[in-house]
Design an enzyme around this catalytic site. Structure first.
Site, PDB file in Angstrom:
ATOM      1  N   CYS A   1      -1.966   1.071  19.246  1.00  0.00           N
ATOM      2  CA  CYS A   1      -2.667   1.602  17.773  1.00  0.00           C
ATOM      3  C   CYS A   1      -2.499   3.220  17.733  1.00  0.00           C
ATOM      4  CB  CYS A   1      -4.263   1.197  17.753  1.00  0.00           C
ATOM      5  SG  CYS A   1      -4.430  -0.455  17.877  1.00  0.00           S
TER       6      CYS A   1
ATOM      7  N   HIS B   1      -7.615   5.968  12.865  1.00  0.00           N
ATOM      8  CA  HIS B   1      -7.143   4.657  12.976  1.00  0.00           C
ATOM      9  C   HIS B   1      -8.202   3.597  12.639  1.00  0.00           C
ATOM     10  CE1 HIS B   1      -5.794   1.022  14.563  1.00  0.00           C
ATOM     11  NE2 HIS B   1      -6.595   0.834  15.613  1.00  0.00           N
TER      12      HIS B   1
ATOM     13  N   ASN C   1      -7.359  -4.353  11.021  1.00  0.00           N
ATOM     14  CA  ASN C   1      -6.695  -3.383  11.668  1.00  0.00           C
ATOM     15  C   ASN C   1      -5.339  -3.693  11.832  1.00  0.00           C
ATOM     16  OD1 ASN C   1      -5.882  -2.068  14.249  1.00  0.00           O
ATOM     17  ND2 ASN C   1      -7.533  -2.562  15.438  1.00  0.00           N
TER      18      ASN C   1
HETATM   19  O1  UT7 Z   1      -7.443  -0.844  17.742  1.00  0.00           O
HETATM   20  C1  UT7 Z   1      -8.338  -0.864  18.881  1.00  0.00           C
HETATM   21  C2  UT7 Z   1      -8.502  -2.324  18.647  1.00  0.00           C
HETATM   22  N1  UT7 Z   1      -9.873  -2.965  19.211  1.00  0.00           N
HETATM   23  C3  UT7 Z   1     -10.838  -2.465  18.835  1.00  0.00           C
HETATM   24  O2  UT7 Z   1     -11.143  -1.312  17.998  1.00  0.00           O
HETATM   25  C4  UT7 Z   1     -12.371  -3.219  19.081  1.00  0.00           C
HETATM   26  C5  UT7 Z   1     -13.365  -2.470  19.352  1.00  0.00           C
HETATM   27  N2  UT7 Z   1     -14.404  -3.351  19.305  1.00  0.00           N
HETATM   28  C6  UT7 Z   1     -15.213  -3.748  18.339  1.00  0.00           C
HETATM   29  O3  UT7 Z   1     -14.775  -3.663  17.310  1.00  0.00           O
HETATM   30  C7  UT7 Z   1     -16.238  -4.777  18.530  1.00  0.00           C
HETATM   31  O4  UT7 Z   1     -16.698  -4.913  19.881  1.00  0.00           O
HETATM   32  C8  UT7 Z   1     -16.046  -6.563  17.963  1.00  0.00           C
HETATM   33  C9  UT7 Z   1     -15.734  -6.448  16.564  1.00  0.00           C
HETATM   34  C10 UT7 Z   1     -14.751  -6.754  18.661  1.00  0.00           C
HETATM   35  C11 UT7 Z   1     -17.093  -7.302  18.511  1.00  0.00           C
HETATM   36  O5  UT7 Z   1     -18.347  -6.707  17.949  1.00  0.00           O
HETATM   37  P1  UT7 Z   1     -19.759  -6.577  19.009  1.00  0.00           P
HETATM   38  O6  UT7 Z   1     -20.832  -6.044  18.336  1.00  0.00           O
HETATM   39  O7  UT7 Z   1     -19.277  -5.793  20.240  1.00  0.00           O
HETATM   40  O8  UT7 Z   1     -20.101  -8.110  19.442  1.00  0.00           O
HETATM   41  P2  UT7 Z   1     -19.749  -8.748  20.830  1.00  0.00           P
HETATM   42  O9  UT7 Z   1     -18.332  -8.499  21.450  1.00  0.00           O
HETATM   43  O10 UT7 Z   1     -20.873  -8.164  21.726  1.00  0.00           O
HETATM   44  O11 UT7 Z   1     -19.762 -10.440  20.532  1.00  0.00           O
HETATM   45  C12 UT7 Z   1     -21.212 -10.664  20.171  1.00  0.00           C
HETATM   46  C13 UT7 Z   1     -21.031 -12.263  20.017  1.00  0.00           C
HETATM   47  C14 UT7 Z   1     -20.623 -13.017  20.940  1.00  0.00           C
HETATM   48  O12 UT7 Z   1     -21.434 -14.275  21.148  1.00  0.00           O
HETATM   49  P3  UT7 Z   1     -22.653 -14.289  22.401  1.00  0.00           P
HETATM   50  O13 UT7 Z   1     -22.207 -14.024  23.529  1.00  0.00           O
HETATM   51  O14 UT7 Z   1     -23.571 -13.266  21.877  1.00  0.00           O
HETATM   52  O15 UT7 Z   1     -23.201 -15.787  21.864  1.00  0.00           O
HETATM   53  C15 UT7 Z   1     -19.192 -13.301  20.676  1.00  0.00           C
HETATM   54  O16 UT7 Z   1     -18.860 -14.681  21.358  1.00  0.00           O
HETATM   55  O17 UT7 Z   1     -20.235 -12.603  18.881  1.00  0.00           O
HETATM   56  C16 UT7 Z   1     -19.116 -13.624  19.202  1.00  0.00           C
HETATM   57  N3  UT7 Z   1     -18.052 -13.482  18.432  1.00  0.00           N
HETATM   58  C17 UT7 Z   1     -17.886 -13.976  17.160  1.00  0.00           C
HETATM   59  N4  UT7 Z   1     -18.862 -14.681  16.505  1.00  0.00           N
HETATM   60  C18 UT7 Z   1     -18.472 -15.022  15.124  1.00  0.00           C
HETATM   61  C19 UT7 Z   1     -16.908 -13.060  18.727  1.00  0.00           C
HETATM   62  N5  UT7 Z   1     -16.031 -13.128  17.991  1.00  0.00           N
HETATM   63  C20 UT7 Z   1     -16.442 -13.643  16.912  1.00  0.00           C
HETATM   64  C21 UT7 Z   1     -16.194 -13.944  15.393  1.00  0.00           C
HETATM   65  N6  UT7 Z   1     -17.185 -14.657  14.730  1.00  0.00           N
HETATM   66  N7  UT7 Z   1     -15.085 -13.756  15.026  1.00  0.00           N
END
Ligand code: UT7
Length: 364
Positions: free
Chosen positions: A145, A291, A321
């Site tokens: 990115c 970004h 993204n």
């Molecule tokens: O260009 C750079 C690329 N990457 C990034 O910028 C990513 C940076 N990180 C993020 O943007 C965030 O961490 C995410 C958007 C990926 C996730 O948000 P979060 O608040 O950190 O959520 P999490 O990873 O802690 O997941 C929370 C829950 C999990 O379930 P449990 O374990 O709490 O039951 C995941 O399994 O959300 C679940 N989950 C989803 N639920 C619905 C993960 N993906 C999804 C989804 N829909 N698409």
């Protein structure tokens, strides 16, 4: 010493719009979850992905549909109608038109993508073919990115040294062909999308305010396993195994929370570094072009540094993204909307896989 400036920009996103609701029809997710966690409402994808998603939404047995898809392709066709170089070509055409140039006026092309058309050569070669260029030098970078900031810094050096006068810098991605649109792949497939952005970099006149001031680039390879895709690289052996990689390995992997925390930390560090190097204060910057990874990441940086939201325009809501394409798409759109005036101070910053991150400061 010569200074460089961005003369023209361009962008292209495919026509097909994938809403959060369409994704919720193919996997266990919701508009609420995606909007709250990322700020994304919709994204653009290549026609192949859109066709796959609509077929998948209608399929009674989604696992069976995906298995058939991986074995035989869409309607028996293996291969994409639109690739990274196609998106790059469309963005390039707009930038060339704005600059009143033809492809033959370009001295160098620097293209950056996570997803290349082929394993080799790089997509810049494919683009050169599409542009009808037979000897213009090109190269392809894969800095995730952060790629556009890296590529822009290189264009700047070529112009400063006088080696080239007209450099096309591109960030282009077809990421929707990389992710799995299923419960297994939902952590990443709802975030990433397709698009391309272009900038034509030329020497600035001595008496004009426009120009690139400095670039600040970093890599921390120790955190590589927090965001990566390994299945088709040289780390996979023997070669024949690449064709039989199980779906779990074929998907890219991301430790979302770790990436989030690193992104906020590194953005803040590099913004400070960039301003200190130029002996400038944060409030002197007119526009922060970040970004577009997650609205919450941008809000966290803006809140902690005291950047007013009108100085950090975002379009992640519409495009998701788009990795290396996100900064040049944002730049083009912000310019088209008339938000940036001649002489405004702009800070471009990006962070991503590697981890790679960087910032560029420029007067528009
Ligand atoms: O260009 C750079 C690329 N990457 C990034 O910028 C990513 C940076 N990180 C993020 O943007 C965030 O961490 C995410 C958007 C990926 C996730 O948000 P979060 O608040 O950190 O959520 P999490 O990873 O802690 O997941 C929370 C829950 C999990 O379930 P449990 O374990 O709490 O039951 C995941 O399994 O959300 C679940 N989950 C989803 N639920 C619905 C993960 N993906 C999804 C989804 N829909 N698409």
């Amino acid at each position: 010493m010569r200074r460089a400036k961005i003369l023209a920009t361009g962008m292209y996103v495919p026509d097909d719009v994938v809403t959060n609701d369409l994704l919720a029809q193919v996997m266990d997710t919701s508009d609420e979850w995606i909007t709250q966690r990322s700020g994304i409402k919709e994204r653009r994808v290549i026609p192949d992905t859109y066709r796959m998603l609509t077929q998948l939404a209608a399929a009674p047995d989604k696992e069976a549909y995906l298995q058939t898809l991986y074995d035989t392709g869409i309607d028996g066709r293996i291969g994409a109608q639109m690739s990274t170089a196609d998106l790059a070509f469309n963005a390039t055409q707009i930038a060339l038109r704005q600059a009143n140039m033809k492809p033959q006026d370009l001295d160098l092309i620097i293209q950056t993508s996570v997803m290349s058309d082929y394993v080799f050569p790089g997509s810049a070669c494919v683009l050169a073919d599409k542009l009808g260029l037979t000897s213009t030098p090109t190269f392809s970078l894969n800095q995730g990115c952060a790629g556009f900031v890296y590529a822009l810094s290189m264009a700047d050096q070529y112009i400063k040294t006088g080696m080239y006068d007209t450099v096309l810098v591109l960030g282009a991605e077809v990421l929707s062909s990389l992710f799995e649109y299923s419960d297994r792949g939902r952590d990443m497939s709802v975030l990433f999308a397709d698009g391309a952005g272009a900038a034509i970099v030329v020497p600035a006149e001595d008496d004009e305010p426009s120009g690139l001031l400095s670039h600040h680039l970093h890599t921390d390879g120790t955190l590589l396993d927090k965001l990566y895709a390994d299945s088709f690289g040289s780390s996979t052996f023997p070669p024949a195994a690449k064709a039989r990689i199980d779906t779990d390995r074929a998907r890219p992997r991301m430790a979302g929370r770790a990436v989030f925390a690193q992104a906020v930390r590194r953005f803040r560090e590099v913004i400070r570094e960039c301003l200190e190097a130029n002996k400038m204060q944060l409030d002197e910057v007119d526009h922060f072009l970040f970004h577009q990874a997650n609205q919450r990441i941008i809000d966290a940086i803006a809140d902690s540094l005291g950047i007013p939201s009108e100085k950090a325009y975002t379009n992640i809501r519409k495009y998701g993204n788009t990795s290396a394409a996100s900064v040049p798409i944002l730049l083009h759109e912000t310019l088209q909307e008339g938000r940036i005036q001649r002489g405004d101070l702009c800070l471009l910053a990006a962070f991503g896989t590697g981890f790679n991150w960087g910032a560029s400061l420029l007067y528009w």
